[in-house]
Design a protein around this motif. Structure first.
Motif, PDB file in Angstrom:
ATOM      1  N   LYS A   1      -4.273  -0.236  -8.684  1.00 47.46           N
ATOM      2  CA  LYS A   1      -3.560  -1.376  -8.086  1.00 47.46           C
ATOM      3  C   LYS A   1      -4.262  -2.661  -8.461  1.00 47.46           C
TER       4      LYS A   1
ATOM      5  N   PRO B   1       0.814  -1.223   0.000  1.00 49.47           N
ATOM      6  CA  PRO B   1       0.000   0.000   0.000  1.00 49.47           C
ATOM      7  C   PRO B   1       0.843   1.268   0.000  1.00 49.47           C
TER       8      PRO B   1
ATOM      9  N   TYR C   1      -5.478  -0.599   0.355  1.00 46.88           N
ATOM     10  CA  TYR C   1      -4.919   0.326  -0.643  1.00 46.88           C
ATOM     11  C   TYR C   1      -5.767   1.586  -0.747  1.00 46.88           C
TER      12      TYR C   1
ATOM     13  N   CYS D   1       2.227   2.373  -3.347  1.00 43.53           N
ATOM     14  CA  CYS D   1       1.239   2.816  -4.330  1.00 43.53           C
ATOM     15  C   CYS D   1       0.820   4.270  -4.105  1.00 43.53           C
TER      16      CYS D   1
END
Length: 211
Positions: free
Chosen positions: A98, A86, A114, A89
């Motif tokens: 993602k 996470p 996420y 990203c």
């Protein structure tokens, strides 16, 4: 319903997909038989509509490399299709998609970790991290709602099964690559049939609806 055609490698196919109604095109910068060079992607993207979603696909790539490719090519969204955490990203200059491999219902528990704007639900990895032409068990994700995120459905979609998949998952967008190919190459007829099915267009006097 929006459609992404992934694995674009030439301008002719990109323009044909747009003409058929594609909302997004995917350019693979990771190991794949559809991998494209930075320079070639740049030449294609500069001739595409500015408001089109042009997505760069990466697998476990360094953030600095991704940002350089974004700057060089003009892609306006990135898809992280590897083992990115996470934290890995976040902090990008463009929206992040993602990808999550769905094998069992337990895999869906990952999605809430996420903070990305988009989540892509895909089949488990095969030889490559995507574009393997296999679908996951859609019933696993049926009824699962992800709050605050746009869900993209991928993995083994074709013109013949996409309406069923949409009816079960109700995604924001569907993503296809091998399902619109013939002998390993994008086929304009298959692209048109797929998009027509998703968009619910008339064919042979009958109106087909995709939920």
């Amino acid at each position: 319903m929006k459609v992404k055609i992934c694995g674009i490698t030439d301008l002719d196919t990109a323009l044909a997909a747009i003409e058929c109604g594609a909302d997004a095109l995917g350019f693979v910068f990771a190991e794949s038989k559809r991998r494209i060079t930075i320079e070639h992607a740049k030449k294609i993207i500069r001739l595409l509509p500015e408001d089109l979603l042009k997505i760069g696909v990466f697998v476990n790539e360094q953030k600095e490399t991704i940002e350089k490719i974004v700057e060089d090519t003009g892609i306006n969204a990135i898809q992280l299709h590897g083992d990115e955490s996470p934290d890995e990203c976040t902090g990008f200059s463009t929206p992040v998609i993602k990808a999550i491999s769905i094998g069992t219902a337990k895999d869906l528990l990952k999605v809430d970790n996420y903070g990305c704007e988009y989540l892509l639900l895909d089949s488990p990895k095969g030889k490559y991290r995507g574009g393997n032409g296999t679908a996951f068990d859609w019933s696993v994700a049926a009824g699962h709602r992800v709050k605050g995120k746009k869900v993209i459905l991928a993995g083994g979609l074709t013109a013949e099964n996409v309406s069923k998949a949409i009816g079960m998952i109700h995604p924001y967008m569907v993503d296809v690559s091998s399902g619109v190919e013939l002998d390993g190459k994008k086929d304009k007829g298959k692209i048109k049939r797929f998009i027509d099915e998703v968009k619910g267009r008339k064919r042979n006097g009958n109106l087909h609806y995709a939920r």
